[in-house]
Design an enzyme around this catalytic site. Structure first.
Site, PDB file in Angstrom:
ATOM      1  N   SER A  19       0.757  -1.096  -0.090  1.00  0.00           N
ATOM      2  CA  SER A  19       0.100   0.163   0.181  1.00  0.00           C
ATOM      3  C   SER A  19       0.918   1.325   0.031  1.00  0.00           C
ATOM      4  O   SER A  19       2.043   1.036   0.272  1.00  0.00           O
ATOM      5  CB  SER A  19      -0.915   0.180   1.176  1.00  0.00           C
ATOM      6  N   GLU A  21       1.192   5.654   0.854  1.00  0.00           N
ATOM      7  CA  GLU A  21       0.780   6.969   1.443  1.00  0.00           C
ATOM      8  C   GLU A  21       1.119   8.061   0.333  1.00  0.00           C
ATOM      9  O   GLU A  21       2.368   8.100   0.119  1.00  0.00           O
ATOM     10  CB  GLU A  21       1.241   6.939   2.693  1.00  0.00           C
ATOM     11  N   ASP A 113      -1.581  15.201  15.133  1.00  0.00           N
ATOM     12  CA  ASP A 113      -0.721  16.081  15.741  1.00  0.00           C
ATOM     13  C   ASP A 113      -1.215  17.446  16.365  1.00  0.00           C
ATOM     14  O   ASP A 113      -2.358  17.777  15.889  1.00  0.00           O
ATOM     15  CB  ASP A 113       0.345  16.627  14.715  1.00  0.00           C
ATOM     16  N   PHE A 223      12.840  14.402  10.736  1.00  0.00           N
ATOM     17  CA  PHE A 223      11.404  13.927  11.299  1.00  0.00           C
ATOM     18  C   PHE A 223      11.694  12.996  12.247  1.00  0.00           C
ATOM     19  O   PHE A 223      10.699  12.836  12.979  1.00  0.00           O
ATOM     20  CB  PHE A 223      10.859  13.595   9.703  1.00  0.00           C
ATOM     21  N   HIS A 273       3.554  -1.136   3.677  1.00  0.00           N
ATOM     22  CA  HIS A 273       3.245   0.144   3.546  1.00  0.00           C
ATOM     23  C   HIS A 273       4.118   1.267   3.059  1.00  0.00           C
ATOM     24  O   HIS A 273       5.129   1.452   4.015  1.00  0.00           O
ATOM     25  CB  HIS A 273       2.260   0.466   4.764  1.00  0.00           C
TER      26      HIS A 273
END
Length: 301
Positions: A19, A21, A113, A223, A273
């Site tokens: 999958s 994103e 967030d 990140f 993913h």
């Protein structure tokens, strides 16, 4: 016979599922890049594609527009991200109903967030869903949605402990979550240790590893530091000295991600993913190495 078929893990193994994103574009140029990436990856027939939702619901309209376009123009199955932040229950429920009416049947339910971004204190909306488990229950009450949630092999940065974080995952499962997708990680042993602890708690939904091909090492490391994901020294060493060498960085990034995915594959994982960052090249290459091949994609009527 392909090298993949010769790997011990592929004997009588389940088919590989992937999958992808994406995030909603902010500019016409970013929209062009996104749709080029979707068109490149769609023929690999992913299990689903997800579209993210910005902090505080800041991309609400753009997320909905991107999901709607995927539904209308491709045969892909989109999963819309949705958060609890800065909205009442009824406002969130309206979004859920709008997705239901548009034909979306899969939602990625997240607490989200804080409005001030990662690192600031989270405050539930006084009239909203307090946590992701409450949001999962609310979505399931509205319609027959498949619901995915997040999982953190190195714990959520705000969690008091990994056990407390697994308690939170258990609450989401008890409320109806069908799948968990992990935060990205680079040390596969962390994932398997986490999986052992999750299974020991009686959590039996799929825990799909989230994989990030490193488009830009500095950005990824920054990140990671905000989300509680560790960056091993060996990974930093592989990108050392390549700050101005984009092409070599891409080759290293593909090799690193392929190495990680093949190790997971050899240890029994068959679903992945990919956090694409709206770029198709590295993800497509890794999927090709996994043995996935293009199939004809029929445009939606």
């Amino acid at each position: 016979m392909s090298p993949l078929a010769l790997r011990p893990s592929r004997q009588n193994a389940s088919p590989i599922k992937v999958s992808f994103e994406f995030f909603p574009p902010k500019t016409p140029e970013m929209e062009t890049t996104l749709w080029s990436s979707i068109q490149r990856l769609a023929p690999l027939h992913p299990h689903f594609v997800s579209v993210t939702y910005g902090a505080g619901g800041s991309t609400r309209e753009r997320t909905h527009a991107t999901v709607s376009r995927i539904l209308k123009e491709t045969p892909l199955k989109p999963a819309a991200h949705l958060t609890c932040v800065a909205a009442t229950k009824e406002e969130v429920n309206d979004v859920v109903r709008s997705y239901r009416d548009a034909g979306v049947r899969h939602i990625v339910a997240l607490r989200g967030d804080p409005v001030g971004g990662i690192g600031t204190a989270y405050e539930p909306h006084p009239g909203g869903y307090r946590q992701a488990c409450d949001l999962v229950a609310g979505i399931k009450a509205i319609g027959d949605f498949e619901v995915s949630v997040s999982a953190y092999p190195e714990k959520h940065p705000e969690a008091a402990s990994l056990d407390a974080d697994i308690d939170a995952l258990k609450s989401k499962v008890d409320c109806g979550a069908d799948r968990a997708i992990t935060q990205f990680f680079f040390d596969n042993d962390l994932y398997f240790r986490y999986l052992d602890r999750v299974r020991a708690r009686g959590i039996d939904i799929p825990i799909v590893p989230g994989i990030v091909p490193v488009q830009n090492f500095k950005q990824t490391a920054n990140f990671a530091s905000k989300t509680g994901a560790s960056v091993p020294g060996w990974l930093a060493a592989r990108f050392e000295g390549l700050e101005n060498d984009v092409e070599t960085r891409k080759l290293i990034a593909a090799a690193v991600a392929a190495e990680q995915v093949f190790d997971l594959l050899d240890r029994g994982v068959n679903e992945f993913h990919f956090y694409t960052m709206n770029r198709a090249d590295l993800v497509y290459a890794i999927c090709h190495l996994l043995g996935l091949r293009e199939q004809s994609v029929r445009a939606a009527a």
